[in-house]
Design a protein around this motif. Sequence first.
Motif, PDB file in Angstrom:
ATOM      1  N   THR A  66       1.028  -0.775   0.206  1.00  0.00           N
ATOM      2  CA  THR A  66      -0.328   0.312  -0.105  1.00  0.00           C
ATOM      3  C   THR A  66       1.009   1.540  -0.033  1.00  0.00           C
ATOM      4  OG1 THR A  66      -2.055  -1.376   1.415  1.00  0.00           O
ATOM      5  CG2 THR A  66      -1.660   1.627   0.971  1.00  0.00           C
ATOM      6  N   GLN A  99       1.801   6.806  -7.119  1.00  0.00           N
ATOM      7  CA  GLN A  99       0.808   7.456  -7.559  1.00  0.00           C
ATOM      8  C   GLN A  99       0.887   9.067  -6.930  1.00  0.00           C
ATOM      9  OE1 GLN A  99      -2.948   6.587  -8.696  1.00  0.00           O
ATOM     10  NE2 GLN A  99      -1.175   4.818  -8.922  1.00  0.00           N
ATOM     11  N   LYS A 104      -6.525  -2.829  -6.986  1.00  0.00           N
ATOM     12  CA  LYS A 104      -6.385  -1.490  -7.207  1.00  0.00           C
ATOM     13  C   LYS A 104      -5.611  -0.835  -6.674  1.00  0.00           C
ATOM     14  CE  LYS A 104     -10.327   2.317  -6.311  1.00  0.00           C
ATOM     15  NZ  LYS A 104     -11.336   2.408  -5.564  1.00  0.00           N
ATOM     16  N   ARG A 105      -4.836  -1.188  -5.330  1.00  0.00           N
ATOM     17  CA  ARG A 105      -4.346  -0.323  -5.059  1.00  0.00           C
ATOM     18  C   ARG A 105      -2.554  -1.003  -4.372  1.00  0.00           C
ATOM     19  NH1 ARG A 105      -9.256  -0.614  -2.622  1.00  0.00           N
ATOM     20  NH2 ARG A 105      -9.564   1.552  -1.829  1.00  0.00           N
ATOM     21  N   TYR A 160     -10.471  -5.942   1.055  1.00  0.00           N
ATOM     22  CA  TYR A 160     -10.815  -4.865  -0.248  1.00  0.00           C
ATOM     23  C   TYR A 160     -12.212  -6.395  -1.697  1.00  0.00           C
ATOM     24  CZ  TYR A 160      -8.457  -0.975   1.022  1.00  0.00           C
ATOM     25  OH  TYR A 160      -8.536   0.117   1.940  1.00  0.00           O
ATOM     26  N   TRP A 164       2.083   2.184  -3.816  1.00  0.00           N
ATOM     27  CA  TRP A 164       1.265   2.137  -4.113  1.00  0.00           C
ATOM     28  C   TRP A 164       0.960   3.614  -4.203  1.00  0.00           C
ATOM     29  CZ3 TRP A 164      -3.633   3.923  -2.961  1.00  0.00           C
ATOM     30  CH2 TRP A 164      -4.636   4.047  -4.426  1.00  0.00           C
ATOM     31  N   GLN A 165       0.828   4.203  -2.524  1.00  0.00           N
ATOM     32  CA  GLN A 165       0.811   5.571  -1.837  1.00  0.00           C
ATOM     33  C   GLN A 165       1.840   6.402  -2.982  1.00  0.00           C
ATOM     34  OE1 GLN A 165      -0.443   5.785   1.722  1.00  0.00           O
ATOM     35  NE2 GLN A 165      -2.604   4.806   1.137  1.00  0.00           N
TER      36      GLN A 165
END
Length: 480
Positions: A231, A238, A391-392, A386, A234-235
């Motif tokens: 996570t 982004q 997605k993440r 999820y 990924w953050q």
Amino acid sequence: MTAQTQAPNRPRNLILFLPDQQRVDTLACYGNAKVHAPNLNKLAANSVIFQRAYVTQPVCSPSRASLMTGLWPHTTGCTNNGYPLDPRVPTLPQLLGDEYHSGYVGKWHIRDKPPTERGFHEWISVEGVSDYSQFLIKNGLTPDHRNGSFLALTTSKLQLELSQADFLQRHACDFIQRNRNTPFVLVVSFVEPHSPYNGPFNEEHHLEESDLDGSVTDSAPNAVPLRYRLTREWQNEQALKDKAIREFRFGITPSEYLDLRRKYFGLITLVDRSIGQILSCLENTGVMQHTVIVHTSDHGDLLGDHGLFGKGVMYEQAICVPFLIRIPGGPKKMVPGRTSHIDFVPTVLDLLDRLPRSGLAGKSLAPVIFGQNGEQRNVFMEWSPYKKTEKRLKKGTSLAPARLVNLAIRESTRTVINPEGWKLSLRDNDLCELYNLREDPAEQRNLYYSGQFTKVIERCGEDIRHWQQKTADTVQLQSN
């Protein structure tokens, strides 16, 4: 009810203020006087404050479903965002009975049916094409979302009079005025301070690097669950790819963490302003003396702590939320120790002098509220995958082999915090965690793999498994 709560001439009303993603350390009563929230601070001064209140699951829909039903996510069927609430499960207004007129103003985020098909008589919607989007169109704005509504970043840039919080406040006051002579239940569900971290009070707060609590650095990489590391990766990806994401959602550097935290605090000020107007409406209509008021949130926000933003993890910043209950003529105090949202519904039924309902998972907190020394209990939480697990996830991640990545993004967690402050998270397909919250409140040292706390792990693990049996939870966790 206890003897201290003499029944009023009319049934008490209930108002639940439910901001989205407000972590616990954002009010003066929880030690943070830097957040400008005078109305919530005043409410807290006249309320019972629960020192450490925990959600049932740190993500929107399951947590909200628990608040509306008094049941665990694995019982309601709403185990993560996108999964529907079992239509057979009654919700709060249905549990309270026909004597109450019920309204829901704001974000619902529970599938598959709207509040008006889950026991509420009225609903002012804000998600997608909604009452709020129609309000903006009537005020001359053009939708910019492909579904005919407005992007969240677009609405976050609007002037105060067009803000969603202001819109909800006006409709909440209208509901109160129309129903002032009728017993009512009203949920006011704000989208703020959920990201995008942006609003009319961005410049309200001035923070320094010392306002970061020191947990922005990770534990040793091999001690952190892989899903959390994925996570974070990924953050960061982004944020590097998109300037708007870096400015309003995910930061990378400590200075960006501070800027996003400052804006987040501004969103709490925005919510506080609207809550103040609603509280004034209660006073002006003469129903304050008949109304139980609750303020809490569906989950918290990391805000850069542990290098993460948002929720979906078992760190304290994501799972611990404000929990205030103002009772007309009731006590004003801090209740020490830990409690759970699972107790919210039975407590509300008790405070409104409703008969207890069988099948609820929690217990009424009324005895603790009115002076009895409550036994400190274990607090349990859960996590289920999820619906859209990829997605993440950074495409082509190299943090682990594909097989382990696929397992981690679909992992389930069951967590217990015992009265001694030991916090154990057991998983089926990722690393487990053990923290001593008394000595390590920032959760920097995962002790699970140290080999020194075998008996603690066995004892807490047995508590989790006993809870699973009691609540018919079938997830198969790793053995100790």
